[in-house]
Design a protein around this motif. Structure first.
Motif, PDB file in Angstrom:
ATOM      1  N   ALA A  43      10.308 -77.045 -59.585  1.00  0.00           N
ATOM      2  CA  ALA A  43       9.128 -77.387 -60.380  1.00  0.00           C
ATOM      3  C   ALA A  43       8.568 -76.153 -61.078  1.00  0.00           C
ATOM      4  O   ALA A  43       8.197 -76.208 -62.262  1.00  0.00           O
ATOM      5  N   VAL A  44       8.510 -75.040 -60.384  1.00  0.00           N
ATOM      6  CA  VAL A  44       8.008 -73.796 -60.988  1.00  0.00           C
ATOM      7  C   VAL A  44       8.938 -73.345 -62.106  1.00  0.00           C
ATOM      8  O   VAL A  44       8.478 -72.904 -63.174  1.00  0.00           O
ATOM      9  N   LEU A  45      10.239 -73.477 -61.897  1.00  0.00           N
ATOM     10  CA  LEU A  45      11.197 -73.106 -62.936  1.00  0.00           C
ATOM     11  C   LEU A  45      11.007 -73.962 -64.185  1.00  0.00           C
ATOM     12  O   LEU A  45      10.979 -73.448 -65.310  1.00  0.00           O
ATOM     13  N   ILE A  46      10.846 -75.270 -64.008  1.00  0.00           N
ATOM     14  CA  ILE A  46      10.639 -76.160 -65.148  1.00  0.00           C
ATOM     15  C   ILE A  46       9.338 -75.820 -65.865  1.00  0.00           C
ATOM     16  O   ILE A  46       9.281 -75.780 -67.102  1.00  0.00           O
ATOM     17  N   LEU A  47       8.270 -75.565 -65.117  1.00  0.00           N
ATOM     18  CA  LEU A  47       6.999 -75.215 -65.740  1.00  0.00           C
ATOM     19  C   LEU A  47       7.091 -73.899 -66.509  1.00  0.00           C
ATOM     20  O   LEU A  47       6.528 -73.774 -67.604  1.00  0.00           O
ATOM     21  N   CYS A  48       7.789 -72.928 -65.961  1.00  0.00           N
ATOM     22  CA  CYS A  48       7.942 -71.650 -66.660  1.00  0.00           C
ATOM     23  C   CYS A  48       8.760 -71.812 -67.931  1.00  0.00           C
ATOM     24  O   CYS A  48       8.436 -71.219 -68.966  1.00  0.00           O
ATOM     25  N   LEU A  49       9.821 -72.615 -67.881  1.00  0.00           N
ATOM     26  CA  LEU A  49      10.620 -72.843 -69.082  1.00  0.00           C
ATOM     27  C   LEU A  49       9.820 -73.595 -70.132  1.00  0.00           C
ATOM     28  O   LEU A  49       9.933 -73.315 -71.327  1.00  0.00           O
ATOM     29  N   ASN A  50       9.004 -74.549 -69.695  1.00  0.00           N
ATOM     30  CA  ASN A  50       8.176 -75.299 -70.633  1.00  0.00           C
ATOM     31  C   ASN A  50       7.129 -74.387 -71.267  1.00  0.00           C
ATOM     32  O   ASN A  50       6.848 -74.477 -72.461  1.00  0.00           O
TER      33      ASN A  50
END
Length: 76
Positions: A43-50
């Motif tokens: 989830a943190v990875l997806i939020l950072c990419l977004n």
């Protein structure tokens, strides 16, 4: 070269899990905790990419769709 190979094999043998450790049952709490940590990391990875992505207005395809005007149904 022989001593380097021996050192690498000895190091690898110390790092591997023993058969006794593999046969021990794993607690359900540890499994749930590791799963939760994995999902949180994704989830943190997806939020950072977004967050790091370009805004939609900088992409020509999205900007063109935003500027299109829909035709009224009666004027087809």
């Amino acid at each position: 070269m022989h001593t380097l190979e021996t050192a690498l094999v000895n190091h690898w043998c110390r790092k591997t899990v023993s058969e006794k450790d593999l046969m021990e049952p794993v607690g359900l709490g540890k499994v749930v905790l590791r799963t939760m940590i994995g999902f949180a990391a994704i989830a943190v990875l997806i939020l950072c990419l977004n967050w790091a992505a370009d805004p939609a207005t900088n992409r020509p395809q999205v900007a063109a769709v935003d500027q299109m005007r829909l035709m009224p149904e009666g004027k087809e």
